[in-house]
Design a protein around this motif. Sequence first.
Motif, PDB file in Angstrom:
ATOM      1  N   GLY A   1       0.749  -1.116   0.105  1.00 29.41           N
ATOM      2  CA  GLY A   1       0.268  -0.040   0.143  1.00 29.41           C
ATOM      3  C   GLY A   1       0.992   1.373  -0.045  1.00 29.41           C
ATOM      4  O   GLY A   1       0.675   2.268  -0.636  1.00 29.41           O
ATOM      5  N   ALA A   2       1.898   1.016   0.651  1.00 26.70           N
ATOM      6  CA  ALA A   2       2.769   2.379   0.955  1.00 26.70           C
ATOM      7  C   ALA A   2       3.537   2.715  -0.537  1.00 26.70           C
ATOM      8  O   ALA A   2       3.705   3.841  -1.028  1.00 26.70           O
ATOM      9  CB  ALA A   2       3.818   2.339   2.152  1.00 26.70           C
ATOM     10  N   LEU A   3       4.060   1.483  -0.947  1.00 30.35           N
ATOM     11  CA  LEU A   3       4.775   1.797  -2.445  1.00 30.35           C
ATOM     12  C   LEU A   3       3.542   2.291  -3.226  1.00 30.35           C
ATOM     13  O   LEU A   3       4.048   3.099  -4.281  1.00 30.35           O
ATOM     14  CB  LEU A   3       5.188   0.341  -2.937  1.00 30.35           C
ATOM     15  CG  LEU A   3       6.476   0.118  -2.118  1.00 30.35           C
ATOM     16  CD1 LEU A   3       7.111  -1.323  -2.500  1.00 30.35           C
ATOM     17  CD2 LEU A   3       7.674   0.900  -2.020  1.00 30.35           C
ATOM     18  N   ASP A   4       2.409   1.794  -3.228  1.00 31.67           N
ATOM     19  CA  ASP A   4       1.542   2.154  -4.361  1.00 31.67           C
ATOM     20  C   ASP A   4       1.261   3.764  -4.139  1.00 31.67           C
ATOM     21  O   ASP A   4       0.946   4.576  -5.066  1.00 31.67           O
ATOM     22  CB  ASP A   4       0.241   1.431  -4.163  1.00 31.67           C
ATOM     23  CG  ASP A   4       0.179   0.021  -4.717  1.00 31.67           C
ATOM     24  OD1 ASP A   4       1.366  -0.293  -5.414  1.00 31.67           O
ATOM     25  OD2 ASP A   4      -0.574  -0.738  -4.479  1.00 31.67           O
ATOM     26  N   MET A   5       1.087   4.039  -2.860  1.00 30.44           N
ATOM     27  CA  MET A   5       0.568   5.472  -2.452  1.00 30.44           C
ATOM     28  C   MET A   5       1.651   6.418  -2.698  1.00 30.44           C
ATOM     29  O   MET A   5       1.172   7.735  -3.266  1.00 30.44           O
ATOM     30  CB  MET A   5       0.300   5.264  -0.817  1.00 30.44           C
ATOM     31  CG  MET A   5      -0.195   6.625  -0.420  1.00 30.44           C
ATOM     32  SD  MET A   5       0.055   6.541   1.647  1.00 30.44           S
ATOM     33  CE  MET A   5       1.935   7.050   1.692  1.00 30.44           C
ATOM     34  N   SER A   6       2.946   6.023  -2.596  1.00 27.63           N
ATOM     35  CA  SER A   6       3.954   7.121  -2.799  1.00 27.63           C
ATOM     36  C   SER A   6       4.087   7.513  -4.372  1.00 27.63           C
ATOM     37  O   SER A   6       4.052   6.659  -5.150  1.00 27.63           O
ATOM     38  CB  SER A   6       5.369   6.396  -2.102  1.00 27.63           C
ATOM     39  OG  SER A   6       6.295   7.518  -2.480  1.00 27.63           O
ATOM     40  N   GLY A   7       4.202   8.982  -4.402  1.00 28.83           N
ATOM     41  CA  GLY A   7       4.604   9.202  -5.935  1.00 28.83           C
ATOM     42  C   GLY A   7       5.864   9.399  -6.227  1.00 28.83           C
ATOM     43  O   GLY A   7       6.352   9.913  -7.236  1.00 28.83           O
ATOM     44  N   GLN A   8       6.775   8.866  -5.208  1.00 32.44           N
ATOM     45  CA  GLN A   8       8.250   8.908  -5.436  1.00 32.44           C
ATOM     46  C   GLN A   8       8.757   7.427  -5.195  1.00 32.44           C
ATOM     47  O   GLN A   8       8.389   6.780  -4.247  1.00 32.44           O
ATOM     48  CB  GLN A   8       8.953  10.003  -4.393  1.00 32.44           C
ATOM     49  CG  GLN A   8      10.394   9.862  -4.746  1.00 32.44           C
ATOM     50  CD  GLN A   8      10.916  10.653  -3.627  1.00 32.44           C
ATOM     51  OE1 GLN A   8      10.275  11.367  -2.808  1.00 32.44           O
ATOM     52  NE2 GLN A   8      12.248  10.994  -3.733  1.00 32.44           N
ATOM     53  N   ALA A   9       9.482   6.912  -6.505  1.00 31.24           N
ATOM     54  CA  ALA A   9      10.008   5.684  -6.085  1.00 31.24           C
ATOM     55  C   ALA A   9      11.079   5.481  -5.035  1.00 31.24           C
ATOM     56  O   ALA A   9      11.946   6.676  -5.029  1.00 31.24           O
ATOM     57  CB  ALA A   9      10.769   5.108  -7.404  1.00 31.24           C
ATOM     58  N   PRO A  10      11.047   4.880  -4.018  1.00 30.68           N
ATOM     59  CA  PRO A  10      12.237   4.837  -3.173  1.00 30.68           C
ATOM     60  C   PRO A  10      13.637   4.770  -3.721  1.00 30.68           C
ATOM     61  O   PRO A  10      13.756   3.953  -4.640  1.00 30.68           O
ATOM     62  CB  PRO A  10      11.617   3.597  -2.109  1.00 30.68           C
ATOM     63  CG  PRO A  10      10.250   3.095  -2.336  1.00 30.68           C
ATOM     64  CD  PRO A  10      10.201   3.571  -4.010  1.00 30.68           C
ATOM     65  N   SER A  11      14.465   5.150  -2.851  1.00 33.02           N
ATOM     66  CA  SER A  11      15.790   4.962  -3.317  1.00 33.02           C
ATOM     67  C   SER A  11      16.266   3.762  -2.814  1.00 33.02           C
ATOM     68  O   SER A  11      17.439   2.972  -3.134  1.00 33.02           O
ATOM     69  CB  SER A  11      16.671   6.113  -2.655  1.00 33.02           C
ATOM     70  OG  SER A  11      16.126   7.445  -2.742  1.00 33.02           O
ATOM     71  N   LEU A  12      15.714   3.342  -1.554  1.00 37.54           N
ATOM     72  CA  LEU A  12      16.128   2.062  -0.936  1.00 37.54           C
ATOM     73  C   LEU A  12      15.032   1.653   0.008  1.00 37.54           C
ATOM     74  O   LEU A  12      14.343   2.346   0.679  1.00 37.54           O
ATOM     75  CB  LEU A  12      17.325   2.484  -0.057  1.00 37.54           C
ATOM     76  CG  LEU A  12      17.947   1.173   0.594  1.00 37.54           C
ATOM     77  CD1 LEU A  12      18.539   0.350  -0.108  1.00 37.54           C
ATOM     78  CD2 LEU A  12      19.010   1.647   1.766  1.00 37.54           C
TER      79      LEU A  12
END
Lengths: 416, 416
Positions: B232-243
């Motif tokens: 959910g958090a990855l879907d929600m975030s508008g920015q791809a995580p660096s890590l």
Amino acid sequence: MLDTPKSLRMHIGLFGRRNVGKSSLMNALLGFPMSIVSEVAGTTTDPVEKAIEMPPLGPVVLVDTAGVDDVGDLGALRSAKTREVLERVDIALVLSDETGLGPFERELIARLRARETPTLCVFNKSDLGGPSLDEARALVADAGEAVAVSVTTGRNLDGLRESLIRLAPEERILEPPLVADLVPAGGLVVLVVPIDLGAPKGRLIPPQVQAIRETLDADATCLVVKERELTGALDMSGQAPSLVICDSQIVLKAAADTPPDIPLTTFSILMARLKADLVRLAEGAAVLHRLRPGDRVLVAEACTHGLICDDIGRVKIPRWLRQFAGGDLRIDFSGGKHFPEDVSQYRLIIQCGACMVTRRHMLSWLYRAERQGVPMTNYGLAISVVQGVLERSLEPFPEALSAYEAARRKALAEAL
Amino acid sequence: MLDTPKSLRMHIGLFGRRNVGKSSLMNALLGFPMSIVSEVAGTTTDPVEKAIEMPPLGPVVLVDTAGVDDVGDLGALRSAKTREVLERVDIALVLSDETGLGPFERELIARLRARETPTLCVFNKSDLGGPSLDEARALVADAGEAVAVSVTTGRNLDGLRESLIRLAPEERILEPPLVADLVPAGGLVVLVVPIDLGAPKGRLIPPQVQAIRETLDADATCLVVKERELTGALDMSGQAPSLVICDSQIVLKAAADTPPDIPLTTFSILMARLKADLVRLAEGAAVLHRLRPGDRVLVAEACTHGLICDDIGRVKIPRWLRQFAGGDLRIDFSGGKHFPEDVSQYRLIIQCGACMVTRRHMLSWLYRAERQGVPMTNYGLAISVVQGVLERSLEPFPEALSAYEAARRKALAEAL
């Protein structure tokens, strides 16, 4: 906390002969404020137990020893029922009146002391003449305290409450949650921390860690950002935060960067709730509006390690207060766990966030101040008042917000 | 760390008469591995200083006391130059050979001991006959250690290294960053923690706190989620995580939930780097591929407080290892800071994440094990091997990944 099981509640035993004012004291205790949640009617000889919400101790059970009360002699002390009550209460209130200690109270106190039950001797009707407090203090010794009150006139009921919190066993002083109750499952909490983080390298300050942990425990997620990154983080997130929590030092910027429909509060407000009493500290914050040049203010820093807090307490807050009051103030400082006994000369006390002290400490200081008629607030609440954003950051706490607004109106009216 | 200023580097003084093998030792030290960063050529009588990267101590300066070496007598000890070197080194290596301690070494050691400079007496050419180590140990007393090596045959160079790390002043053992170097400014780091958080109520475990803090210090933001909320958090975030950093216990789910183009690693991998040597521990992890029924394994838990770690070390890891090895293993456990002196009987040592012990401790245990030819890994690396996701989680560390892959091929070949 209203559904706290009885077994987890602190049990307070009320002991006393007839006519010493036990019912009146019970009513006075109920006005702390306190709401009766349930009443377990006993038979005429059973103790009456009242499960109540008694801020700040939280959920307690008052055990009214009706059996003892009905007899009021040494025989009652020997009954199995009384022994049973003596055995299970966490604190005992032994109520007497201006007549002082009789054989009943002496034996009762001796038994409580033998059991190491924290005991508070309360002499009611102090308006009618004083009994020997010293004798009572010697009798309870390390196990307790003695206070003189007048339930009729209300004299020293604050002192009674202060003694109660001091005597309460540490594990019975339930800490309310820091944020857990403000976060819906699946929600997003944004923590905004200052660029200049206060904790040593590799660490965070305890309230920050606790906020993250409680957010996770509430099945929500937590985004930790520095003040500079808040706007970007809010833009980036596809989910509106359930709550934004910021450090009080950066509340002005955080409030500006957070859309008005997103609830925002500060760590200081959360700490006021966790460690003391948010409503009282919010009322205290309103007193800033009637500070005038020449007023005396005490800045109380509870920990001795913190250079950061030190700088806030000793430099920034005095500067802001003087600006806000429009002239010089007489500001004293206290440090560590040595909160002054006599604070009556102060118009206001501004306490640190109390990261490093227990709720018991903070509450006993708050009551000591109240008993002397001195309002108290904390660093962060004061900063938010000065910066004009306390209303915004109190919004998640309607009761505290109303209390602040009422106190503010009063302060402004008095200042006219 | 290559640009660490000289003043911040640990200074190691090399002392010794001519012909005791100082140049050879220097070359051997260079092979630790170690790379010469700069060479400050002295005049013929000035000490030569080499600023080098000497894992695991980090950036050091080797001060080769050429002046003393050229004279090699008591007179040299009295020169101002030698005094100056004696005064500023953090550790002294006093090199002698099979002839043992002469007047030069005795006076040198006495002076170093008077200054409380940690001193390591190194007797080279131990293949030619042994000097009295005991006498040297008595001379350096609490201030140091004595070891016998043969630079020619390579005998006990590991022991020398182990002593060096033990003698290094704590503040000179630079901890590498946990994550700071992996996070670009403006980036997003996602921490995935288990639903069943290990730390007591209101807290997080130290590596989690440190990861959040270092992320903030790197001007990045940190999203903390439980394993269930990751997707959910990855879907929600508008920015791809660096890590994405996850707890090793949930790496299988986290790896499945994290798109393959997003770098992912585990806290255990970061801890291996922070507290010990990721390359060595990754090589050690590969040894799991040649574990066979009947092999002896040591599970070393460094802290004594942790029920959670205890459960991982005593229950889960033994179960997984036995499954992976396809039969019973002989598993011993060690606890606290009492890492066994003799570990030679073990095929593999699996160490906990070392949250609660210093880098110095971990390194001295790693070297002790290596000296006895026993590979070491840690809990989380072992878990990732068993779950088949170590390659994925080592991707952010190419050197460690290659070392693991090479060691794995070797282990599989040996197992055939």
